[in-house]
Design an enzyme around this catalytic site. Structure first.
Site, PDB file in Angstrom:
ATOM      1  N   ARG A 108     -10.814   1.679   1.160  1.00 32.57           N
ATOM      2  CA  ARG A 108      -9.496   2.208   0.810  1.00 32.57           C
ATOM      3  C   ARG A 108      -9.559   2.844  -0.577  1.00 32.57           C
ATOM      4  NH1 ARG A 108      -4.989  -0.201   3.568  1.00 32.57           N
ATOM      5  NH2 ARG A 108      -5.603  -1.839   5.010  1.00 32.57           N
TER       6      ARG A 108
ATOM      7  N   THR B 231       0.819  -1.210   0.000  1.00 34.07           N
ATOM      8  CA  THR B 231       0.000   0.000   0.000  1.00 34.07           C
ATOM      9  C   THR B 231       0.854   1.262   0.000  1.00 34.07           C
ATOM     10  OG1 THR B 231      -0.155  -0.203   2.418  1.00 34.07           O
ATOM     11  CG2 THR B 231      -1.967  -1.101   1.121  1.00 34.07           C
TER      12      THR B 231
ATOM     13  N   GLN C 156      -7.075 -13.743  -0.457  1.00 37.34           N
ATOM     14  CA  GLN C 156      -6.000 -14.159   0.431  1.00 37.34           C
ATOM     15  C   GLN C 156      -6.084 -15.661   0.706  1.00 37.34           C
ATOM     16  OE1 GLN C 156      -4.393 -13.250   4.809  1.00 37.34           O
ATOM     17  NE2 GLN C 156      -4.679 -11.383   3.625  1.00 37.34           N
TER      18      GLN C 156
ATOM     19  N   ASP D 146      -5.121  -8.984  13.362  1.00 34.21           N
ATOM     20  CA  ASP D 146      -6.204  -8.541  12.482  1.00 34.21           C
ATOM     21  C   ASP D 146      -6.369  -9.436  11.258  1.00 34.21           C
ATOM     22  OD1 ASP D 146      -3.784  -7.740  11.362  1.00 34.21           O
ATOM     23  OD2 ASP D 146      -4.618  -5.929  10.455  1.00 34.21           O
TER      24      ASP D 146
ATOM     25  N   HIS E  79       5.026  -3.289  10.486  1.00 36.14           N
ATOM     26  CA  HIS E  79       5.021  -4.506   9.674  1.00 36.14           C
ATOM     27  C   HIS E  79       6.052  -5.534  10.156  1.00 36.14           C
ATOM     28  CE1 HIS E  79       3.429  -1.632   6.480  1.00 36.14           C
ATOM     29  NE2 HIS E  79       2.560  -2.618   6.435  1.00 36.14           N
TER      30      HIS E  79
ATOM     31  N   HIS F 187       6.720   0.013   7.328  1.00 34.20           N
ATOM     32  CA  HIS F 187       7.092   0.725   8.548  1.00 34.20           C
ATOM     33  C   HIS F 187       7.274  -0.301   9.664  1.00 34.20           C
ATOM     34  CE1 HIS F 187       2.903   0.198   9.801  1.00 34.20           C
ATOM     35  NE2 HIS F 187       2.518   0.796   8.673  1.00 34.20           N
TER      36      HIS F 187
ATOM     37  N   LYS G  56       4.652   5.339  16.052  1.00 30.74           N
ATOM     38  CA  LYS G  56       4.354   6.698  15.602  1.00 30.74           C
ATOM     39  C   LYS G  56       5.233   7.696  16.361  1.00 30.74           C
ATOM     40  CE  LYS G  56       0.756   6.147  12.768  1.00 30.74           C
ATOM     41  NZ  LYS G  56       0.667   6.689  11.415  1.00 30.74           N
ATOM     42  N   THR G  57       5.691   8.716  15.657  1.00 28.75           N
ATOM     43  CA  THR G  57       6.424   9.811  16.278  1.00 28.75           C
ATOM     44  C   THR G  57       5.723  11.106  15.897  1.00 28.75           C
ATOM     45  OG1 THR G  57       7.892  10.181  14.386  1.00 28.75           O
ATOM     46  CG2 THR G  57       8.586   8.521  15.987  1.00 28.75           C
TER      47      THR G  57
ATOM     48  N   LYS H 142       0.086   4.980  20.559  1.00 32.10           N
ATOM     49  CA  LYS H 142       0.260   4.030  19.465  1.00 32.10           C
ATOM     50  C   LYS H 142       1.731   3.731  19.193  1.00 32.10           C
ATOM     51  CE  LYS H 142      -1.593   2.996  14.891  1.00 32.10           C
ATOM     52  NZ  LYS H 142      -2.464   3.442  13.793  1.00 32.10           N
TER      53      LYS H 142
ATOM     54  N   LYS I 231     -10.349  -1.344   8.950  1.00 34.39           N
ATOM     55  CA  LYS I 231     -10.734  -0.112   8.269  1.00 34.39           C
ATOM     56  C   LYS I 231     -12.240   0.119   8.410  1.00 34.39           C
ATOM     57  CE  LYS I 231      -6.642   0.824   6.718  1.00 34.39           C
ATOM     58  NZ  LYS I 231      -5.919   2.022   7.204  1.00 34.39           N
TER      59      LYS I 231
END
Length: 417
Positions: A86, A40, A172, A193, A48, A45, A233-234, A230, A82
């Site tokens: 998307r 995607t 999948q 998930d 993953h 990141h 994340k920064t 979370k 989601k």
């Protein structure tokens, strides 16, 4: 301690479809297993990482990992997690993203040797399948009621879900079946998930393959932080594996800033250190937290794995230079990494330091600039300047490109030429 016991000790196992069956299969023979990622974006990141690092743990125990990049599923969109549809990506974008992600995965796995990893792209078998074949050979085996019971689909029924995303779980499932048939793949692992998608694959294998065929699913818990914020994340956004998006220095700093409450958990799930090494670091957190030994090891292990030894050493060098103030020891490339997020000013060839401080908005006025200099509050490339008539020369430009001004203890400004 066997592999599954090790995974349990590390807190990596969330759900299994058949714990005893998988344990028995692993004890008898090396297996092939897979984990997938949809392209995607053109980079993964750190969110993953865990499933793929878990796949590598299986490889270290003699099993063969299959790394799947979803060139086909990336065109459809996974509804998992989601609340709305998307945005569809073009084929060209997805193919570009596939290329970027493949390169990153190559740094995690061994592709040579007896149980060398295999990398596959599901576009190779799904992209050329016509709709009639898909409906007859695959869709016929998956009931609508079965799909409606999936949390990822049920949660979207009120807000709406397209037929495209509705069928994602079947695509999948088809991946698992294809890998089972062509690579004897018996296990799929993924984040928590992905449970619904994994079990769809097992359902399809059960329907299509001869009775008694065995395959398994295992999911990994969502990575959380002790303070409830979370993970991954920064202030500047996600922590990417691509060094152009998140520099190795920023990547290193993310891990070294891990809270004491989280660091032992992260050592367990993200590194390949032994139990004994982790227990020693846990002791250090309890007895000498100010030394941050565990955080340093965590940052070194992850930066070395993703970016290599040279980038790790560069990140350490930048960190030490910023801590000590000895920024003149840095190269221009290292300055670009270490000062990526600090205020910058494109010099208009101001030679007088007072004029530069005002032009770059480091000091609000010439009077204040002179006071700052006289009081020893200003450094140029780490060197304190107290002469209010100081004139910058070519020697103050690092590799002719940068001068680093610091006012006070922490306020850095990057002067660019």
């Amino acid at each position: 301690m066997d592999l599954l016991q090790d995974l349990a000790w590390r807190g990596i196992i969330y759900q299994q479809t058949d714990e005893e069956g998988l344990k028995d299969t692993l004890s008898k023979e090396p297996i092939s297993l897979y984990c997938g990622v949809d392209p995607t974006a053109d980079s993964m990141h750190i969110g993953h990482l865990l499933p793929f690092l878990t796949l590598r743990r299986f490889q270290q125990h003699g099993h063969r990992p299959i790394v799947l990049v979803g060139g086909a599923t990336g065109l459809i969109g996974d509804p998992s997690g989601k609340s709305e549809e998307r945005k569809l990506l073009t084929l060209e974008t997805v193919q570009d993203n596939v290329a970027g992600i493949k390169k990153q995965l190559e740094s995690i796995f061994e592709f040579e040797g007896e149980n060398g990893a295999i990398m596959v792209n599901n576009y190779d078998w799904a992209g050329s399948m016509d709709v009639v074949t898909f409906l007859r050979d695959i869709g016929k085996h998956i009931g609508v009621n079965y799909m409606l019971a999936k949390d990822t689909i049920a949660s979207r029924l009120e807000t709406g879900i397209s037929f495209t995303e509705f069928t994602y779980t079947i695509l999948q499932a088809m991946d698992f079946l294809h890998l089972y048939e062509h690579h004897n793949c018996k296990l799929q692992i993924g984040g928590s998930d992905q449970w619904g998608n994994i079990t769809s694959g097992l359902e399809l294998i059960r329907k299509v393959q001869p009775e008694g065929s065995k395959a398994y699913g295992l999911t990994i818990p969502l990575v959380t932080k002790a303070d409830g914020t979370k993970f991954g994340k920064t202030e500047s956004g996600a922590v990417w594996l691509d060094p152009e998006k998140t520099t190795p220095y920023e990547f290193y700093q993310f891990w070294i800033n891990t809270a004491d409450a989280d660091v032992v958990k992260y050592l367990k799930i993200f590194t390949f250190l032994s139990h004994e090494e982790i227990e020693q670091l846990e002791k250090a957190v309890q007895e000498e937290p100010h030394l941050r030994k565990a955080q340093k090891v965590l940052a070194e292990e992850l930066t070395r794995l993703i970016h290599g030894e040279n980038s790790l050493q560069q990140a350490i060098k930048i960190s030490q230079a910023l801590f000590s103030g000895d920024v003149r020891s840095l190269s221009a490339a290292e300055i670009e990494q270490g000062f990526k997020d600090v205020p910058a000013y494109a010099s208009q060839n101001e030679e007088n330091l007072v004029d530069l401080l005002v032009a770059a908005k480091i000091s609000p006025s010439k009077r204040q600039a002179r006071e700052d200099i006289a009081n020893g509050a200003v450094t140029v490339n780490g060197e304190k300047i107290t002469d209010t008539s100081y004139v910058l020369t070519e020697s103050d430009r690092i590799e002719g490109q940068f001068t680093i001004i610091r006012r006070g203890k922490k306020k850095y400004t990057l002067i660019q030429y």
